[in-house]
Design a protein around this motif. Structure first.
Motif, PDB file in Angstrom:
ATOM      1  N   LEU A  15       0.827  -1.214   0.000  1.00 52.75           N
ATOM      2  CA  LEU A  15       0.000   0.000   0.000  1.00 52.75           C
ATOM      3  C   LEU A  15       0.860   1.263   0.000  1.00 52.75           C
ATOM      4  N   THR A  16       1.823   1.293   0.895  1.00 51.45           N
ATOM      5  CA  THR A  16       2.657   2.485   1.043  1.00 51.45           C
ATOM      6  C   THR A  16       3.496   2.755  -0.200  1.00 51.45           C
ATOM      7  N   ILE A  47      -2.649   3.904 -10.525  1.00 55.74           N
ATOM      8  CA  ILE A  47      -3.749   4.319  -9.655  1.00 55.74           C
ATOM      9  C   ILE A  47      -4.672   3.139  -9.364  1.00 55.74           C
ATOM     10  N   ARG A  48      -5.001   2.353 -10.376  1.00 59.79           N
ATOM     11  CA  ARG A  48      -5.880   1.206 -10.163  1.00 59.79           C
ATOM     12  C   ARG A  48      -5.208   0.115  -9.335  1.00 59.79           C
ATOM     13  N   ALA A  49      -3.919  -0.106  -9.548  1.00 62.48           N
ATOM     14  CA  ALA A  49      -3.206  -1.112  -8.750  1.00 62.48           C
ATOM     15  C   ALA A  49      -3.218  -0.697  -7.276  1.00 62.48           C
ATOM     16  N   HIS A  50      -2.923   0.570  -7.020  1.00 68.55           N
ATOM     17  CA  HIS A  50      -2.919   1.071  -5.647  1.00 68.55           C
ATOM     18  C   HIS A  50      -4.332   1.065  -5.075  1.00 68.55           C
ATOM     19  N   GLY A  51      -5.301   1.516  -5.869  1.00 69.18           N
ATOM     20  CA  GLY A  51      -6.684   1.550  -5.400  1.00 69.18           C
ATOM     21  C   GLY A  51      -7.210   0.175  -5.058  1.00 69.18           C
ATOM     22  N   ASN A  52      -6.911  -0.804  -5.887  1.00 67.49           N
ATOM     23  CA  ASN A  52      -7.361  -2.161  -5.619  1.00 67.49           C
ATOM     24  C   ASN A  52      -6.714  -2.706  -4.355  1.00 67.49           C
ATOM     25  N   ALA A  86      -0.805 -13.486  -3.626  1.00 62.57           N
ATOM     26  CA  ALA A  86      -1.857 -13.170  -4.591  1.00 62.57           C
ATOM     27  C   ALA A  86      -2.056 -11.665  -4.721  1.00 62.57           C
ATOM     28  N   ARG A  87      -2.028 -10.952  -3.598  1.00 60.82           N
ATOM     29  CA  ARG A  87      -2.215  -9.503  -3.643  1.00 60.82           C
ATOM     30  C   ARG A  87      -1.057  -8.835  -4.393  1.00 60.82           C
ATOM     31  N   TYR A  88       0.163  -9.320  -4.198  1.00 63.29           N
ATOM     32  CA  TYR A  88       1.310  -8.785  -4.945  1.00 63.29           C
ATOM     33  C   TYR A  88       1.182  -9.117  -6.427  1.00 63.29           C
ATOM     34  N   ALA A  89       0.763 -10.345  -6.723  1.00 70.16           N
ATOM     35  CA  ALA A  89       0.608 -10.749  -8.127  1.00 70.16           C
ATOM     36  C   ALA A  89      -0.425  -9.860  -8.817  1.00 70.16           C
ATOM     37  N   HIS A  90      -1.532  -9.620  -8.160  1.00 77.92           N
ATOM     38  CA  HIS A  90      -2.568  -8.787  -8.760  1.00 77.92           C
ATOM     39  C   HIS A  90      -2.059  -7.365  -8.962  1.00 77.92           C
ATOM     40  N   PHE A  91      -1.365  -6.830  -7.964  1.00 78.64           N
ATOM     41  CA  PHE A  91      -0.814  -5.477  -8.046  1.00 78.64           C
ATOM     42  C   PHE A  91       0.113  -5.345  -9.256  1.00 78.64           C
ATOM     43  N   SER A 113      -7.152 -15.993  -6.678  1.00 78.46           N
ATOM     44  CA  SER A 113      -6.637 -16.415  -5.375  1.00 78.46           C
ATOM     45  C   SER A 113      -7.177 -15.540  -4.252  1.00 78.46           C
ATOM     46  N   THR A 114      -7.356 -14.257  -4.535  1.00 86.60           N
ATOM     47  CA  THR A 114      -7.939 -13.371  -3.525  1.00 86.60           C
ATOM     48  C   THR A 114      -9.348 -13.821  -3.185  1.00 86.60           C
TER      49      THR A 114
END
Length: 131
Positions: A15-16, A47-52, A86-91, A113-114
């Motif tokens: 996030l940061t 923006i979308r990667a961070h927002g998600n 999974a969260r890193y992969a999606h980002f 996976s999320t």
């Protein structure tokens, strides 16, 4: 507890640093507000990667924390690691895709996976709460 706390730290870092990256791109492109329209725009993808990540990571981290207070079994710790990956992969699937108009493997793995691991975590949380 260590696994859960490490996963929480990694989700917070995503996030940061994701927010910092958006700020860097905004500075480079001189776009201080809004979201550019094209789905292949670098700033739009950031923006979308961070927002998600904002939409999911906080709740996931809270779930990890609560479950870690109840001595989770090994399978649940593995699920926490899987969900963090999974969260890193999606980002990164959003950030480095050619265009957001087309699916890609990282986004598919991350989102799928999320949904699966996140549902397992929520069911586990409900079971802990209900005793």
């Amino acid at each position: 507890m260590v696994v859960a706390y490490l996963c929480i730290a990694l989700l917070g870092l995503l996030l940061t640093l994701g927010g910092f990256y958006v700020s860097l791109i905004r500075g480079k492109t001189n776009v201080v507000g809004g979201v550019p329209k094209p789905l292949d725009d670098k700033l739009h993808k950031a923006i979308r990667a961070h927002g998600n990540a904002c939409e999911y990571n906080v709740f996931i981290a809270l779930t990890f924390y609560i479950l870690s207070q109840h001595q989770p079994p090994t399978w649940l710790l593995i699920c926490m690691i899987w969900l963090t990956i999974a969260r890193y992969a999606h980002f990164f699937g959003l950030l480095f895709c050619e265009t957001m108009a087309k699916p890609n493997l990282l986004r598919f793995f991350g989102a799928g996976s999320t949904f699966v691991a996140g549902s397992l975590m929520c069911i586990s949380l409900a079971m802990v709460i209900l005793g």
